[in-house]
Design an enzyme around this catalytic site. Structure first.
Site, mmCIF file in Angstrom:
data_model
loop_
_atom_site.group_PDB
_atom_site.id
_atom_site.type_symbol
_atom_site.label_atom_id
_atom_site.label_comp_id
_atom_site.label_asym_id
_atom_site.label_seq_id
_atom_site.Cartn_x
_atom_site.Cartn_y
_atom_site.Cartn_z
ATOM 1 N N LYS A 138 0.860 -1.196 0.000
ATOM 2 C CA LYS A 138 0.000 0.000 0.000
ATOM 3 C C LYS A 138 0.890 1.236 0.000
ATOM 4 O O LYS A 138 1.052 1.930 0.996
ATOM 5 C CB LYS A 138 -0.938 -0.022 1.202
ATOM 6 C CG LYS A 138 -1.936 -1.171 1.157
ATOM 7 C CD LYS A 138 -2.801 -1.204 2.402
ATOM 8 C CE LYS A 138 -3.782 -2.381 2.351
ATOM 9 N NZ LYS A 138 -4.600 -2.495 3.575
ATOM 10 N N LYS A 170 -4.461 -14.407 -0.761
ATOM 11 C CA LYS A 170 -5.405 -13.642 0.048
ATOM 12 C C LYS A 170 -6.817 -14.203 -0.126
ATOM 13 O O LYS A 170 -7.032 -15.182 -0.842
ATOM 14 C CB LYS A 170 -5.325 -12.167 -0.315
ATOM 15 C CG LYS A 170 -3.890 -11.618 -0.200
ATOM 16 C CD LYS A 170 -3.837 -10.119 -0.149
ATOM 17 C CE LYS A 170 -4.161 -9.631 1.237
ATOM 18 N NZ LYS A 170 -3.991 -8.165 1.358
ATOM 19 N N ASP A 221 -5.111 -12.291 9.826
ATOM 20 C CA ASP A 221 -5.756 -11.021 9.497
ATOM 21 C C ASP A 221 -6.862 -10.667 10.479
ATOM 22 O O ASP A 221 -7.796 -11.447 10.705
ATOM 23 C CB ASP A 221 -6.329 -11.094 8.075
ATOM 24 C CG ASP A 221 -6.765 -9.731 7.576
ATOM 25 O OD1 ASP A 221 -6.026 -8.751 7.798
ATOM 26 O OD2 ASP A 221 -7.841 -9.650 6.961
#
Length: 287
Positions: A138, A170, A221
């Protein structure tokens, strides 16, 4: 702290583009109109707020490309901590050239030092644990190299630099592949023997499936500290553990204390405040 500098060959294209963007079609018409051509100056790059320095080579490149006659003397190298009023570097030479290169130099330094400072804040907050803070993809388009370098200046580690240097499975990959195990097995078949495979998991059930499939690393996560601690216990050293999800200097200690190896944060690159660095005239000599 010592940080391996970026090679000039990697810095110059981005700095050159930034200067060309700033100079436009006619150059620095304000400086040309107001500053005598023969004026010489010595200026100081001074910290306005506490922080950690990064981006000096970009600043140096900015001034050098504008005018090779400019001399830059570094006082606080990249990786140094500064307090308000501390001098980071001194620049000496033609006043016109200094003023023309000033904004690009400060833009790189302020942005990169802000990232280094944000990274240092989290690194300090988890220093009592084994965990390390690392960045993500990011990043600002075109500036990833510089932003990841700034993370290292702040005492952090780099995650993958792009889509080609590691496999990170992911949730959307899992959904399309038909499950955690299926995605990992497909990646193991496709990837070379030097390519590590990491898989994002949201639950302890997914974690068990990933471990059974022989994953190299797990991205845990948005798990709370208690769930993270249980995940670390289940992994039991069989894979690298990485925590992620809304990481700040306030939340990071509890995540680190759960026993994970890494904590990844997108915030340190995409939202870190710019560090306030100013350019102050120390002396001026007319032609």
């Amino acid at each position: 702290m010592d940080v391996e500098p970026l090679p000039p060959l990697m810095i110059e294209p981005a700095v050159r583009d930034a200067l060309l963007e700033d100079l436009g079609r006619a150059g620095d018409i304000t400086t040309q109109a107001t500053v005598p051509a023969g004026a010489k100056a010595r200026v100081l790059l001074n910290a306005r707020v506490p922080g950690r320095v990064s981006g000096l080579d970009c600043a140096r490149m900015s001034f050098r490309l504008i005018d090779p006659a400019l001399k830059v003397a570094v006082v606080k190298p990249d990786g140094s901590d500064v307090m308000p009023g501390d001098t980071i570097a001194a620049i000496e030479g033609p006043a016109r050239s200094i003023l023309t290169g000033e904004r690009v130099a400060l833009n790189f330094m302020g942005h990169m030092s802000g990232i280094a400072t944000a990274t240092r804040e989290i690194a300090n907050a988890i220093a009592h644990t084994k965990a390390r803070i690392c960045c993500t993809r990011k990043t600002t388009p075109g500036l990833r190299l510089f932003e990841k370098y700034a993370v290292r200046c702040g005492g952090g580690m780099n995650h993958r630099f792009g889509l080609d240097d590691a496999v990170l499975i992911k949730d959307n990959h899992i959904a399309v592949a038909g499950g955690v195990a299926a995605a990992i097995k497909a990646a193991q078949t496709h990837a070379g023997h030097l390519v590590k495979i990491e898989c994002e998991v949201d639950t302890l059930e997914q974690l068990a499936e990933a471990l059974e499939a022989g994953v190299d690393a797990v991205l845990l996560d948005n798990m709370g500290p208690e769930t993270l601690a249980e995940a670390v216990r289940l992994v039991d050293g069989r894979a690298i553990t990485e925590a992620s999800g809304r990481v700040t200097a306030e939340t990071a200690p509890a995540l680190a204390e759960a026993g994970v190896d890494l904590i990844s944060s997108g915030w340190i690159t995409h939202s870190a405040p710019t560090l306030d660095i100013g350019l102050d005239f120390d002396s001026l000599t007319a032609s």
